[in-house]
Design a protein around this motif. Structure first.
Motif, PDB file in Angstrom:
ATOM      1  N   ASP A  92      -6.743 -17.592  -9.540  1.00 57.21           N
ATOM      2  CA  ASP A  92      -5.786 -16.510  -9.030  1.00 57.21           C
ATOM      3  C   ASP A  92      -3.856 -16.551  -9.110  1.00 57.21           C
ATOM      4  O   ASP A  92      -3.519 -15.744  -8.675  1.00 57.21           O
ATOM      5  CB  ASP A  92      -6.086 -16.255  -7.785  1.00 57.21           C
ATOM      6  CG  ASP A  92      -5.625 -17.174  -7.152  1.00 57.21           C
ATOM      7  OD1 ASP A  92      -5.420 -18.417  -6.874  1.00 57.21           O
ATOM      8  OD2 ASP A  92      -5.429 -17.084  -5.832  1.00 57.21           O
ATOM      9  N   ALA A  93      -4.004 -17.702 -10.117  1.00 58.83           N
ATOM     10  CA  ALA A  93      -1.549 -17.991 -10.580  1.00 58.83           C
ATOM     11  C   ALA A  93      -1.121 -16.356 -10.370  1.00 58.83           C
ATOM     12  O   ALA A  93      -0.085 -16.298  -9.831  1.00 58.83           O
ATOM     13  CB  ALA A  93      -2.361 -18.827 -10.726  1.00 58.83           C
ATOM     14  N   GLU A  94      -1.689 -15.711 -11.309  1.00 58.20           N
ATOM     15  CA  GLU A  94      -0.863 -14.353 -11.276  1.00 58.20           C
ATOM     16  C   GLU A  94      -0.857 -12.875 -10.288  1.00 58.20           C
ATOM     17  O   GLU A  94      -0.025 -12.513  -9.778  1.00 58.20           O
ATOM     18  CB  GLU A  94      -1.987 -13.720 -13.030  1.00 58.20           C
ATOM     19  CG  GLU A  94      -1.861 -13.858 -14.077  1.00 58.20           C
ATOM     20  CD  GLU A  94      -1.918 -12.966 -14.800  1.00 58.20           C
ATOM     21  OE1 GLU A  94      -1.815 -11.238 -14.881  1.00 58.20           O
ATOM     22  OE2 GLU A  94      -2.190 -13.167 -16.016  1.00 58.20           O
ATOM     23  N   SER A  95      -1.915 -13.864  -9.643  1.00 57.19           N
ATOM     24  CA  SER A  95      -2.045 -12.110  -8.282  1.00 57.19           C
ATOM     25  C   SER A  95      -0.838 -12.873  -7.204  1.00 57.19           C
ATOM     26  O   SER A  95      -0.380 -12.066  -6.501  1.00 57.19           O
ATOM     27  CB  SER A  95      -3.941 -12.611  -7.481  1.00 57.19           C
ATOM     28  OG  SER A  95      -3.739 -13.427  -7.190  1.00 57.19           O
ATOM     29  N   PHE A  96      -1.086 -14.608  -7.693  1.00 60.86           N
ATOM     30  CA  PHE A  96      -0.378 -14.690  -6.168  1.00 60.86           C
ATOM     31  C   PHE A  96       0.751 -15.232  -6.794  1.00 60.86           C
ATOM     32  O   PHE A  96       1.698 -14.456  -5.896  1.00 60.86           O
ATOM     33  CB  PHE A  96      -0.097 -16.616  -6.256  1.00 60.86           C
ATOM     34  CG  PHE A  96       0.899 -17.520  -5.150  1.00 60.86           C
ATOM     35  CD1 PHE A  96       0.258 -17.220  -4.501  1.00 60.86           C
ATOM     36  CD2 PHE A  96       0.719 -18.266  -5.784  1.00 60.86           C
ATOM     37  CE1 PHE A  96       1.349 -17.890  -3.505  1.00 60.86           C
ATOM     38  CE2 PHE A  96       2.270 -19.317  -5.293  1.00 60.86           C
ATOM     39  CZ  PHE A  96       1.734 -18.289  -3.881  1.00 60.86           C
ATOM     40  N   ALA A  97       1.460 -15.085  -7.695  1.00 57.54           N
ATOM     41  CA  ALA A  97       2.609 -14.524  -8.802  1.00 57.54           C
ATOM     42  C   ALA A  97       3.163 -12.737  -8.297  1.00 57.54           C
ATOM     43  O   ALA A  97       4.364 -13.017  -7.276  1.00 57.54           O
ATOM     44  CB  ALA A  97       3.233 -15.332 -10.282  1.00 57.54           C
ATOM     45  N   ASP A  98       2.767 -12.217  -8.413  1.00 57.49           N
ATOM     46  CA  ASP A  98       2.317 -11.140  -7.904  1.00 57.49           C
ATOM     47  C   ASP A  98       3.106 -10.777  -6.757  1.00 57.49           C
ATOM     48  O   ASP A  98       3.458 -10.179  -5.650  1.00 57.49           O
ATOM     49  CB  ASP A  98       1.510 -10.339  -8.477  1.00 57.49           C
ATOM     50  CG  ASP A  98       0.984  -9.929  -9.762  1.00 57.49           C
ATOM     51  OD1 ASP A  98       2.439 -10.106 -10.472  1.00 57.49           O
ATOM     52  OD2 ASP A  98       0.097  -9.654 -10.514  1.00 57.49           O
ATOM     53  N   ARG A  99       2.597 -11.381  -5.582  1.00 55.26           N
ATOM     54  CA  ARG A  99       2.250 -11.013  -4.027  1.00 55.26           C
ATOM     55  C   ARG A  99       4.179 -11.971  -3.669  1.00 55.26           C
ATOM     56  O   ARG A  99       4.686 -10.758  -3.078  1.00 55.26           O
ATOM     57  CB  ARG A  99       1.296 -11.878  -3.955  1.00 55.26           C
ATOM     58  CG  ARG A  99      -0.257 -11.035  -3.650  1.00 55.26           C
ATOM     59  CD  ARG A  99      -1.275 -12.156  -2.683  1.00 55.26           C
ATOM     60  NE  ARG A  99      -0.972 -13.491  -2.795  1.00 55.26           N
ATOM     61  CZ  ARG A  99      -2.414 -13.533  -2.480  1.00 55.26           C
ATOM     62  NH1 ARG A  99      -3.788 -13.300  -2.808  1.00 55.26           N
ATOM     63  NH2 ARG A  99      -2.517 -15.343  -2.615  1.00 55.26           N
ATOM     64  N   VAL A 100       4.410 -12.856  -4.263  1.00 55.97           N
ATOM     65  CA  VAL A 100       5.446 -13.322  -3.815  1.00 55.97           C
ATOM     66  C   VAL A 100       6.467 -13.183  -4.389  1.00 55.97           C
ATOM     67  O   VAL A 100       7.399 -12.197  -4.241  1.00 55.97           O
ATOM     68  CB  VAL A 100       5.500 -15.336  -4.737  1.00 55.97           C
ATOM     69  CG1 VAL A 100       6.887 -15.553  -4.962  1.00 55.97           C
ATOM     70  CG2 VAL A 100       4.250 -15.829  -4.558  1.00 55.97           C
ATOM     71  N   GLN A 101       6.428 -11.884  -6.255  1.00 55.57           N
ATOM     72  CA  GLN A 101       7.345 -11.415  -6.401  1.00 55.57           C
ATOM     73  C   GLN A 101       7.756  -9.594  -5.484  1.00 55.57           C
ATOM     74  O   GLN A 101       9.182  -9.327  -5.383  1.00 55.57           O
ATOM     75  CB  GLN A 101       7.126 -11.243  -7.531  1.00 55.57           C
ATOM     76  CG  GLN A 101       8.504 -10.465  -8.141  1.00 55.57           C
ATOM     77  CD  GLN A 101       9.388 -11.427  -8.618  1.00 55.57           C
ATOM     78  OE1 GLN A 101       9.145 -12.180  -8.155  1.00 55.57           O
ATOM     79  NE2 GLN A 101      10.719 -10.549  -8.148  1.00 55.57           N
ATOM     80  N   ARG A 102       5.934  -9.066  -4.981  1.00 53.25           N
ATOM     81  CA  ARG A 102       6.627  -8.233  -4.171  1.00 53.25           C
ATOM     82  C   ARG A 102       7.768  -8.469  -2.771  1.00 53.25           C
ATOM     83  O   ARG A 102       8.244  -7.818  -2.213  1.00 53.25           O
ATOM     84  CB  ARG A 102       5.471  -7.714  -4.231  1.00 53.25           C
ATOM     85  CG  ARG A 102       4.991  -6.580  -4.859  1.00 53.25           C
ATOM     86  CD  ARG A 102       3.393  -6.042  -4.636  1.00 53.25           C
ATOM     87  NE  ARG A 102       2.276  -6.621  -4.368  1.00 53.25           N
ATOM     88  CZ  ARG A 102       1.175  -7.165  -4.662  1.00 53.25           C
ATOM     89  NH1 ARG A 102       0.572  -6.786  -5.892  1.00 53.25           N
ATOM     90  NH2 ARG A 102       0.021  -8.234  -4.141  1.00 53.25           N
ATOM     91  N   ARG A 103       6.798  -9.726  -2.499  1.00 52.77           N
ATOM     92  CA  ARG A 103       7.507 -10.178  -1.159  1.00 52.77           C
ATOM     93  C   ARG A 103       8.937 -10.289  -1.736  1.00 52.77           C
ATOM     94  O   ARG A 103      10.001  -9.780  -0.062  1.00 52.77           O
ATOM     95  CB  ARG A 103       7.322 -11.278  -0.350  1.00 52.77           C
ATOM     96  CG  ARG A 103       5.551 -11.291   0.334  1.00 52.77           C
ATOM     97  CD  ARG A 103       5.182 -12.479   0.991  1.00 52.77           C
ATOM     98  NE  ARG A 103       4.448 -12.335   1.628  1.00 52.77           N
ATOM     99  CZ  ARG A 103       3.385 -13.044   2.151  1.00 52.77           C
ATOM    100  NH1 ARG A 103       3.931 -14.313   1.907  1.00 52.77           N
ATOM    101  NH2 ARG A 103       2.202 -13.419   2.665  1.00 52.77           N
ATOM    102  N   LEU A 104       9.650 -11.025  -2.127  1.00 50.13           N
ATOM    103  CA  LEU A 104      11.031 -10.793  -1.962  1.00 50.13           C
ATOM    104  C   LEU A 104      11.317  -9.782  -2.855  1.00 50.13           C
ATOM    105  O   LEU A 104      12.919  -9.499  -2.924  1.00 50.13           O
ATOM    106  CB  LEU A 104      10.965 -11.602  -3.846  1.00 50.13           C
ATOM    107  CG  LEU A 104      10.769 -13.433  -3.508  1.00 50.13           C
ATOM    108  CD1 LEU A 104      10.699 -13.918  -4.947  1.00 50.13           C
ATOM    109  CD2 LEU A 104      11.991 -14.037  -2.210  1.00 50.13           C
ATOM    110  N   ASP A 105      11.162  -8.520  -3.740  1.00 52.29           N
ATOM    111  CA  ASP A 105      11.544  -7.611  -4.065  1.00 52.29           C
ATOM    112  C   ASP A 105      12.041  -6.558  -2.421  1.00 52.29           C
ATOM    113  O   ASP A 105      13.000  -6.157  -2.265  1.00 52.29           O
ATOM    114  CB  ASP A 105      10.792  -6.729  -4.753  1.00 52.29           C
ATOM    115  CG  ASP A 105      10.945  -7.500  -6.241  1.00 52.29           C
ATOM    116  OD1 ASP A 105      11.494  -8.489  -7.130  1.00 52.29           O
ATOM    117  OD2 ASP A 105      10.070  -7.196  -7.604  1.00 52.29           O
TER     118      ASP A 105
END
Length: 127
Positions: free
Chosen positions: A23-36
């Motif tokens: 689930d690396a992609e979903s983790f990266a998406d969650r982190v990117q949403r938090r940063l944004d």
């Protein structure tokens, strides 16, 4: 002898491929949403603070009768600038023969300051 064994063990560890996270992609998406989301909140906070500060500053300028004092200072500065330029370059009378000669210099100086401000904000944004 212990160093050779350690180096071989180290080579084996680095030669082995790392485990793939499913689930690396979903983790990266969650982190990117938090940063944004964090940047959006910061932009909103800084923008609203700027608007409030601008309104307070403008009201203080209006109440302090600064505009009439600034106009007097500006005309005095323009007179000093005109005298200085005429002393340095007497042949530069064409600059002041037009009705807007001094104002043109002030507008050019203001635009130069504005351009420097834009350059500075761009540099800060890139950092």
């Amino acid at each position: 002898m212990a160093e050779v064994e350690f180096e071989r063990a180290l080579e084996r560890m680095f030669a082995r491929a790392p485990d793939v996270v499913v689930d690396a992609e979903s983790f990266a998406d969650r982190v990117q949403r938090r940063l944004d989301r964090g940047w959006a909140a910061r932009r909103l906070l800084i923008g609203s603070a700027g608007v409030v500060g601008g309104v307070i500053g403008a009201s203080q300028l209006i109440m302090s009768n600064l505009f009439s004092r600034a106009e007097a200072a500006s005309s005095e500065s323009a007179r000093v600038l005109t005298t200085g330029v005429r002393q340095i370059a007497p042949q530069a009378d064409w600059l002041f023969s037009r009705p807007a000669g001094v104002e043109t210099i002030w507008v050019a100086a203001g635009l130069a300051v504005l351009a420097l401000g834009f350059v500075l904000t761009r540099i800060i944004e890139e950092i």
